[in-house]
Design a protein around this motif. Structure first.
Motif, PDB file in Angstrom:
ATOM      1  N   GLN A   3    -106.427  38.755  33.588  1.00 43.60           N
ATOM      2  CA  GLN A   3    -105.237  38.698  34.413  1.00 43.60           C
ATOM      3  C   GLN A   3    -105.600  39.111  35.820  1.00 43.60           C
ATOM      4  OE1 GLN A   3    -102.861  41.543  32.345  1.00 43.60           O
ATOM      5  NE2 GLN A   3    -103.559  43.231  33.563  1.00 43.60           N
ATOM      6  N   LYS A  19     -93.828  33.080  27.724  1.00 44.73           N
ATOM      7  CA  LYS A  19     -92.848  34.149  27.855  1.00 44.73           C
ATOM      8  C   LYS A  19     -92.926  35.021  26.611  1.00 44.73           C
ATOM      9  CE  LYS A  19     -89.335  31.646  30.590  1.00 44.73           C
ATOM     10  NZ  LYS A  19     -89.245  32.570  31.735  1.00 44.73           N
ATOM     11  N   VAL A 191     -91.722  39.193  29.727  1.00 42.29           N
ATOM     12  CA  VAL A 191     -92.887  38.989  30.568  1.00 42.29           C
ATOM     13  C   VAL A 191     -93.167  37.498  30.646  1.00 42.29           C
ATOM     14  CG1 VAL A 191     -95.346  39.443  30.891  1.00 42.29           C
ATOM     15  CG2 VAL A 191     -93.874  41.219  29.924  1.00 42.29           C
ATOM     16  N   THR A 192     -93.100  36.956  31.840  1.00 41.11           N
ATOM     17  CA  THR A 192     -93.449  35.556  32.060  1.00 41.11           C
ATOM     18  C   THR A 192     -94.866  35.503  32.621  1.00 41.11           C
ATOM     19  OG1 THR A 192     -91.152  35.004  32.523  1.00 41.11           O
ATOM     20  CG2 THR A 192     -92.820  33.410  33.220  1.00 41.11           C
ATOM     21  N   SER A 193     -95.733  34.758  31.964  1.00 42.17           N
ATOM     22  CA  SER A 193     -97.124  34.637  32.406  1.00 42.17           C
ATOM     23  C   SER A 193     -97.293  33.353  33.198  1.00 42.17           C
ATOM     24  CB  SER A 193     -98.072  34.637  31.201  1.00 42.17           C
ATOM     25  OG  SER A 193     -98.005  35.867  30.511  1.00 42.17           O
ATOM     26  N   ASN A 203     -98.916  38.221  35.188  1.00 43.25           N
ATOM     27  CA  ASN A 203     -97.771  38.575  34.346  1.00 43.25           C
ATOM     28  C   ASN A 203     -96.651  39.142  35.202  1.00 43.25           C
ATOM     29  OD1 ASN A 203     -99.137  37.851  31.956  1.00 43.25           O
ATOM     30  ND2 ASN A 203    -100.185  39.830  31.925  1.00 43.25           N
TER      31      ASN A 203
END
Length: 449
Positions: A3, A19, A191-193, A203
């Motif tokens: 990330q 998500k 959490v939207t990635s 994230n």
């Protein structure tokens, strides 16, 4: 984690990939003590732990921030103006100010006031519990144990990078400097990635329900909001590049920035708060941090084992380290009775001893001289590093950097070729130096009595 580990603007080129539920979110609104001049409604996101190099742990909470720039035509300055007029009105011998005259006077002393309001969102549930010996004071909680403290930790990182980039004193948004009101809202979240163009994953927290609140939080202190100032200079253009470089150093835990921060704090103590004694102590500390940082980098580049390098400091004394370790490597004239080192030794180092050990209260001119001598010593040290760039190219590029060499008209020849051809083939220097320094500190602690 695969990330993005650096602060990232949500305006980057990204695409949504997944998500996942995030539980309860907390959303905070608070005003900074002074303006932090990001463009209005700038959005930033990162993982925030207790320390910079712990931010990439799997359970490190996410913090997303929106920077709001707010202009008000009333505030502390207006209140001060009202107080002045009220004081004047108490004397019956002074002619009362007419309504028109009062309005004209008010316009002169009541300019628009600028404020930066932070909107920060993070996980309401923290991964860590307070330590068993926690004092009970909220500001003593680490970021991983408290949602507000990790929001403050993130905005503090941004502020530190800004003041280093513009090279001016600026109060840090630490808990004691945040005045109320602080508003907190809660909602369920997810959490939207997102995936960047280069494959990095970002994230982001997002609510999935209605925000409940507000909860009014009053800081556990009695400090007043500091005077606001216009949002200048703005973080864009060349300044944005410098800001990014400094923030990168902060985020990896690079101790080389310590000298710059201590010197900014010395200037702040003297020029913002008028604390001459504190300024002298901080200036002397800044010089010692600089010497330690440069010497550590030279030892690292010389590939001196940390067990051997630890002996470079005799009982932690800085002057012998300068004369016996730094001077032979950087060459030049190093004497405590002349030159840049002599001026610093007489005007800052010895004065610091009088302040710390004798309780002496220096005058403002003495403090100014101490800061000027410290700055002159730093310039001398960097000049000596540049002079030895053929022997210590890595140290030169990590401290003076290409920008410093360009200013000196020396961004040419072997050092430029080294930076362009050799440096990219080697492991990241700063990461290697951070590890070397950590090990060296442990070795030094063994030698201290």
């Amino acid at each position: 984690m695969d990330q993005d580990s650096a602060s990232t603007s949500l305006g980057s080129e990204v695409k949504e990939v997944s998500k996942t539920p995030a539980g309860k979110l907390s959303r905070w609104f608070f005003c900074l003590p002074v303006v932090l001049p990001f463009p209005d409604r700038t959005q930033l996101v990162d993982h925030i732990g207790n320390q910079p190099r712990s931010d990439d742990a799997e359970d490190t909470p996410i913090v997303s921030i929106v920077i709001h720039q707010i202009t008000q035509d009333a505030g502390r300055l207006s209140a001060m103006g009202d107080a002045v007029f009220e004081a004047v009105s108490r004397d019956p011998q002074i002619m009362p100010t007419t309504s028109t005259e009062e309005q004209q006077q008010a316009r002169m002393i009541r300019p628009n006031e600028y404020y930066t309001v932070v909107e920060a969102m993070t996980n309401a549930k923290s991964p860590d519990q307070p330590d068993a010996d926690w004092t009970g004071d909220p500001q003593d909680l680490p970021p991983r144990a408290d949602p507000l403290m990790r929001c403050l930790r993130y905005i503090d990182d941004l502020t530190r990078a800004f003041r280093l980039a513009v090279e001016r004193p600026q109060p840090r948004p630490l808990y004691p400097t945040i005045s109320g009101p602080i508003l907190c809202y809660h909602a369920d979240g997810e959490v939207t990635s997102y995936e960047h163009e280069d494959g990095r994953i970002l994230n982001v927290l997002q609510p999935v329900g209605t925000w409940e609140g507000p909860q009014l939080v009053l800081p556990n202190h009695n400090n007043f909001l500091l005077d606001a100032s216009p949002p200048e200079p703005g973080i864009n253009g060349p300044l944005a590049e410098r800001f990014t470089q400094w923030l990168g150093s902060i985020r990896i835990g690079d101790r080389q920035i310590g000298w710059s921060e201590r010197f900014l704090e010395a200037r702040e103590a003297l020029y913002s708060r008028g604390e001459a004694g504190q300024a002298v102590v901080l200036a002397s500390t800044a010089a010692e941090v600089l010497v330690t940082s440069i010497l550590t980098t030279l030892l690292w580049e010389d590939k001196v084992p940390t067990a051997v390098a630890a002996s470079a400091w005799e009982d932690g004394k800085i002057v012998p380290a300068i004369l016996k370790q730094l001077a032979p490597r950087l060459k030049g004239t190093w004497k405590t009775d002349q030159g840049a080192l002599g001026h610093w030794y007489q005007r800052a180092y010895r004065l610091r001893h009088r302040v710390v050990h004798g309780g002496y209260e220096p005058t403002r001119p003495e403090a100014v001289a101490a800061l000027e001598a410290t700055h002159a010593l730093s310039q001398f040290i960097f000049d000596r590093v540049v002079a030895q760039r053929g022997v210590y190219p890595r140290t030169t590029l990590m401290t003076v950097a290409a920008s410093g060499l360009e200013k000196r008209g020396l961004w040419t020849g072997k050092i430029k070729a080294f930076a362009e051809q050799v440096a990219p083939t080697e492991p990241l220097w700063k990461s290697a130096l951070v590890r070397y320094n950590d090990e060296l500190v442990r070795e030094r602690l063994k030698t201290l009595k």
